[in-house]
Design a protein around this motif. Sequence first.
Motif, mmCIF file in Angstrom:
data_model
loop_
_atom_site.group_PDB
_atom_site.id
_atom_site.type_symbol
_atom_site.label_atom_id
_atom_site.label_comp_id
_atom_site.label_asym_id
_atom_site.label_seq_id
_atom_site.Cartn_x
_atom_site.Cartn_y
_atom_site.Cartn_z
ATOM 1 N N THR A 188 0.447 -1.183 0.069
ATOM 2 C CA THR A 188 0.038 -0.090 0.268
ATOM 3 C C THR A 188 0.675 1.170 0.257
ATOM 4 O OG1 THR A 188 -1.910 1.100 1.176
ATOM 5 C CG2 THR A 188 -0.170 0.149 2.509
ATOM 6 N N ASP B 240 -3.403 5.775 -0.431
ATOM 7 C CA ASP B 240 -4.239 4.455 -0.980
ATOM 8 C C ASP B 240 -5.886 4.899 -0.221
ATOM 9 O OD1 ASP B 240 -2.703 3.726 -2.869
ATOM 10 O OD2 ASP B 240 -2.024 1.918 -1.866
ATOM 11 N N SER C 104 -4.723 3.085 5.175
ATOM 12 C CA SER C 104 -3.254 3.040 4.841
ATOM 13 C C SER C 104 -2.927 4.511 5.283
ATOM 14 C CB SER C 104 -3.074 3.065 3.140
ATOM 15 O OG SER C 104 -3.591 1.676 2.874
ATOM 16 N N LEU D 288 -6.863 -3.534 1.104
ATOM 17 C CA LEU D 288 -5.797 -3.843 0.364
ATOM 18 C C LEU D 288 -5.043 -5.089 0.900
ATOM 19 C CD1 LEU D 288 -4.576 -0.319 -0.271
ATOM 20 C CD2 LEU D 288 -5.821 -1.688 -1.858
#
Length: 1131
Positions: free
Chosen positions: A61, A65, A69, A156
């Motif tokens: 990441t 993002d 994050s 993610l």
Amino acid sequence: MSSLSRELVFLILQFLEEEKFKEAVHKLEQESGFYFNMKYFEEKVHAGEWDDVEKYLSGFTKVDDNRYSMKIFFEIRKQKYLEALDGQNKAKAVEILVNDLKVFSTFNEDLFKEITQLLTLNNFRENEQLSKYGDTKTARSIMLIELKKLIEANPLFREKLVFPTLRSSRLRTLINQSLNWQHQLCKNPRPNPDIKTLFTDHTCNPSNGAVAPTPVHLSPAPVAKTVAYTSLGAHGPFPPTAAAANANALAGWMANAAASSSVQAAIVTASSLPVPPNQVSILKRPLTPPATLGMVEYQNADHEHLMKRLRPAQSVEEVTYPTVRQQASWSPDDLPRTVAFTLHQGSAVTSLDFHPSHLTLLLVGCSNGEITLWEAGIREKLCSKPFKVWETQACTLTFQASAAKEVPFSVNKVTWSSDGTFCGAAFSKHLIHLYAYAGPNDLRQHLEIDAHAGGVNDIAFAHPNKQLCVVTCGDDKLIKVWDLTGRKLFNFEGHEAPVYSICPHQKENIQFIFATAIDGKIKAWLYDNMGSRVDYDAPGQWCTTMLYSADGSRLFSCGTSKDGDSFLVEWNESEGAIKRTYNGFRKKSAGVVQFDTTQNHFLAVGEDGQIKFWDMDNINLLTTIDAEGGLPNLPRLRFNKEGNLLAVTTADNGIKILANATGMRSLRTVEAPPFEALRSPMEAAANKVSGSSAVNVAPVNCKVERSSPVRPSPIINGVDSMARSMEKPRTLDDVNDKIKPWQLTEIVDPVQCRMVTMPDSTDAANRVARLLYTNSGVGVLALGSNGIQKLWKWVRNEQNPSGKATANDTPQHWKPNSGLIMANDTVGVNLEEAVPCIALSKNDSYVMSAAGGKVSLFNMMTFKVMTTFMPPPPPSTFLAFHPQDNNIIAIGMEDSTIHIYNVRVDEVKSKLKGHQRRITGLAFSTNLNILVSSGADAQVCIWSIDTWEKRKSVPIQLPAGKAPTGDTRVQFHSDQVRLLVAHETQLALYDASKMERIRQWVPQDALSAPISYAAYSCNSQSVFASFSDGNIGIFDADTLRLRCRVAPSAYMSQAVLTGSQAVYPVAVAAHPQDPNQFAVGLTDGSVKVIEPSESEGKWGVSPPPADNGVLHGRAGSSSAPSNHAPDQVQR
């Protein structure tokens, strides 16, 4: 990258780890982005190697993002900055500020300025939010807890936190199989092929004649082979919750079951090369994230404050995290090893089970067929059910012939349903009995089923398709599933011997049943008609029981062979193999050992007249106790849900209750004063007889229709409307309970209780409208009729070491340094007509409230208004957070509608219409997936959380001539099924699954004034109710019997009592951890916290049942407890 290429990366990762190419492993993890190694990440964070930490993260990441994050990188860089400041390295701190932290100023300039100002301080701990910052090691550990939560919640990282379960050296195995295939294709295969390279296909040199092919095995000699890839497979300290997210764990076991165990050594023939397109998807074990994300709150207020400040001002998005089982330190002291007392059953005990929510309530089954309910806290039998066939004519002829024989019926198993509303018993002949549990002394016959030919060996409750069902197994080699009307849903065949035990379970959306037979076979079924999915042998190949750990993540089995050898093992579900075998069984057993699990950490087995304990993670025996002697050779045992009590059978037909320190405290909390000194000679004589098996009082049972469940009849003030037409089974225990002297506790003097008044709370012009404890239990929050909120906090000191709310210490009226107050929008509002409302977030970080105007969201640390929304008209009248998403709020309105509002996107998602007047109460049940609403129209409505459609509307039963007006409030019991409904005319309990009223209490006698408020205690065992004449009643939550009355003179001054204005409680709040502490908000604006005296420790004693008659009594006015029984009748 294709799926197979991705899997190849995992195989290479395993190979590199096995060969100890450590740097290459983590480099490939980062570059591929397929697997985030949390253990490696933790090591780097603890070491403070921040460059390596960010470099590793960059493979998965970037800062911008998403919100998760951003917070991950912010926490890391903030910690690096604080460490530089702590080391007095201002130059490095400035460098970090400019190069690393300035990126966040774009999102929150105020936060960046606040961080910059830390440079001006000699010690950044002078900043209020950082005053609790400890040493570097501790700070890194605290930060790591938050980082792990954020990573687990970040989309993610989904499917990247758990390494696939692989057999060791999987890549080598595949290469060997490939070489076998190549060797098979050789025109002249040699018996001992010479493998010189993997760079080209293998061929054998021509020889004088063809011979049968020989399996090829690649020697590991060229590279020193090490242990299997445990650090990635087991993933070290990573919590097992993530592994549990794999919805196909059982499917993996089942798929493996069909495969040959020797597949790795098998020669692959050319004809087997084509693979069906769907085979890969069948054999793969897909990694899926948890279906729902539970809320895990921040542990540190400083971190929480900075995280909140990071958000844009108009957003109040709350990050939700997967529920993670935190690692904890354990010691043998956590085990219940101290004998608290012994219960004398009178006949041999064959099965035990504690109630899932009433932690001292014990269900017992005996060898004579009797079912007994004990309240361990007061060492009393609440009720006893001698065995009797309820409907002989409804049973099979086979059973009727068997029942005619002299062999007595014995109980093989007793068990509670997961919500504690039903219990079941399996008998040694054909039958199971189901009872509905409506409260102490109240086990009602629900259903009798002629379930199996021969004995019914086990019984369990399950929830296939969210429907409560009963699963049974028996001597007829069958497993059967029944609904609660007695209809058979499934009939599972496949065992070739009598089925000994069953273990229903659910992993994600897969529901299944493990079953073991006396031939040692383990099989598993899904709820379909496709047959058994697995077929394995249990250790010992005889009688075995299977159990999951409390969190459902680990599977264990325990049993004994015919030769008397006992086995306790943990299973690897994904492979159907034994993960570990525990040591410590020394002697041959003459029967089958019994076991139980507790606290997700310990195992206990009864063997050789002792109780043996193991740590789940250690195969060696942890400790052994004999419970002060007197145990049978193979004692039966059972932990309560919290693991602080352990019931174990004795050789003289009794039950010993063992406890740890917490269990001892819980027993003292519910323990009643001994009655022996008060008993009459007649009672004493009855006691001597009651333990004798020679005394049998035949019960008279009501007939129960097998075609439908019994509907619980409403009970008003403890009076069952059907009591006169239905008789109760009578035993000597019932007689004893009836004639025991009981005292209604009346608190009329301040010395009889403990009480503290909140400072700066009294304001005659500003009555308390709403009252809450903080969820942490350290503060009380009051919303006044003028729209202003006040917060009081207790400080940790020698007198109050826990820092929790207590009546022994005066709290502080807490305000931020800015001097701000939490004042709601009241512009243009008529405060006399406004209905203030309030709701607090789970982590106490912000509070939402309104007082006739817009709804305001306040930061609980700064008292700043974060945002406002929902301007009138109509004004809001009740607020409730969605239990699974803090961004979703149910808002009751003055115009009788309910708005489902998403704070994050500032949008009303649904508008619910079903009431006729303003909304006065809202309560969510995640178990039932419903929202319950109540209104000033005396109606209660049920709404589906999934669709927001109305399921049902029920009017509360009002006295004759009473208009349907007045606030109606609702609150769920901790079981999320029972519902408390409070109205000025009544307290009522409902079964929310059917919205049928179970019990009702109406004001009477000393408590005859209208009810002003009512609330469950934190453990849902009491109800605190206030009245408009100043009285407070404490009721038993199951029976609504009055247990204690607190008179106004006990907590109000004489000046207030004799004043011109009537003062009484209008709001009640229960402490979130102490079941005997509550707070009241009064009409004069004052707030008081009240607790029982330290000598008593609790609010009175639950009254015994009255049988077929009214025990008359009037509440007295003396300060001493009166010897009156309440005006209540019990069946």
